[in-house]
Design an enzyme around this catalytic site. Structure first.
Site, mmCIF file in Angstrom:
data_model
loop_
_atom_site.group_PDB
_atom_site.id
_atom_site.type_symbol
_atom_site.label_atom_id
_atom_site.label_comp_id
_atom_site.label_asym_id
_atom_site.label_seq_id
_atom_site.Cartn_x
_atom_site.Cartn_y
_atom_site.Cartn_z
ATOM 1 N N PRO A 12 0.944 -1.135 0.053
ATOM 2 C CA PRO A 12 0.019 0.007 0.035
ATOM 3 C C PRO A 12 0.902 1.220 -0.046
ATOM 4 O O PRO A 12 1.583 1.589 0.952
ATOM 5 C CB PRO A 12 -0.919 -0.096 1.196
ATOM 6 N N GLU A 13 0.810 2.098 -1.278
ATOM 7 C CA GLU A 13 1.252 3.251 -0.933
ATOM 8 C C GLU A 13 0.152 4.367 -1.093
ATOM 9 O O GLU A 13 -1.190 3.887 -0.824
ATOM 10 C CB GLU A 13 2.179 3.542 -2.176
#
Length: 289
Positions: A12-13
């Site tokens: 997750p960015e």
DNA sequence: CAAGAATCCTGTCAGC
DNA sequence: TGCTGACAGGATTCTT
């Protein structure tokens, strides 16, 4: 792992966090939490004392994202601060459900019967409580740099932040104090799109190049968020997975593949992988200078 | 003060 | 087949 993860494990960015947050918004906003349970004492840090009891009975009034953090605001005046770490995900399922999914560390159930589970096998994620009016002063948020999609993040800001920095531009863009929310994948792709070599000393990046980086960072993130939003119906996949999506990275994870900028060029050896600060960097030594 | 290394963790995969 | 070790990396903490 399902087919979404066949290429590479998805971390997750900022765009993934934004999409997860919108998915949570769709199922939780305006809902009362009738059941909250944590299934272990900690993730990266201990869960705050009384987390479940402070959330139970509260109504979710809104959401906000800062960098890779999700803030879930409650009508009690407190916000739940969530970080997905490297393997965190949110699973949606009908209430009354069966067995606890593996690695589900926190479970929420709303007054309309939706169950939301925070699943995080590697347990690099975190959950904390903060007074809503003091959100910005939380120790995890106070030192963050500009939001890359906001107007404050512009050429002048980035050029000033890079001035005097001896560290490689790759490391500078990963530094959350410089710009908040970029991770390894998007930094690699933005550097490629801007034509800037990741090995360049940050201070050597010109104002013109800073402008290109700002533009490509914004474009890369905006495109990814658009993919996340458009590829999901109500942000929930058939398997209950929330907020993750397929995306075609230009260089990340593509060692040895042809470079999109100089296809067929005899002196282009394709995409290289090097290690900087212990992390993989993917780039084209010919296209990025 | 700045920069890099070590650290936390576990699923996945290459190699034997 | 099954074991072992390397690897992935966000963000803090420690060391240089």
């Amino acid at each position: 792992m399902g087919p979404l993860y066949s290429v590479i494990c998805i971390m997750p960015e900022l765009p993934e966090v934004e999409t997860v947050m919108r998915g949570l918004q769709a199922v939780l906003e305006g809902r009362r939490l009738r059941y909250v349970h944590v299934h272990r004492p900690d993730l990266r840090w201990p869960f705050p004392a009384g987390l479940a009891s402070q959330m139970t009975g509260a109504t979710v009034v809104g959401f906000r994202r800062r960098a890779k953090y999700i803030l879930m605001r409650l009508d009690t005046g407190r916000s739940v601060l969530i970080h997905l770490g490297m393997s965190g995900r949110m699973l949606i399922r009908p209430s009354g459900a069966n067995d606890l999914p593996a690695h589900e560390h926190m479970t929420l159930e709303t007054d309309d019967g939706t169950t939301v589970g925070f699943v995080d096998p590697r347990r690099f994620g975190s959950v904390d409580l903060v007074e809503t009016q003091n959100e910005a002063t939380h120790r995890l948020l106070a030192g963050l740099g500009a939001e890359p999609l906001e107007g404050r993040f512009d050429t002048a800001y980035l050029a000033a932040a890079l001035a005097g920095k001896r560290t490689p531009i790759k490391a500078a863009l990963l530094d959350q104090r410089v710009v908040a929310g970029l991770g390894n994948i998007y930094v690699c792709d933005a550097l490629f799109r801007a034509g800037v070599a990741p090995t360049r000393q940050a201070a050597s990046v010109s104002v013109t190049e800073s402008g290109r980086l700002v533009h490509e960072i914004k474009a890369t993130l905006t495109e990814a968020i658009a993919v996340g939003g458009s590829s999901l119906r109500d942000y929930v996949q058939p398997d209950g997975e929330l907020g993750y999506f397929q995306h075609a990275w230009k260089v990340y994870g593509r060692e040895g593949e042809p470079c999109a900028t100089c296809p067929g060029a005899p002196d282009c050896a394709g995409i290289s992988r090097i290690v900087q600060s212990g992390r993989s960097t993917f780039y084209c030594p010919r296209a990025q200078r």
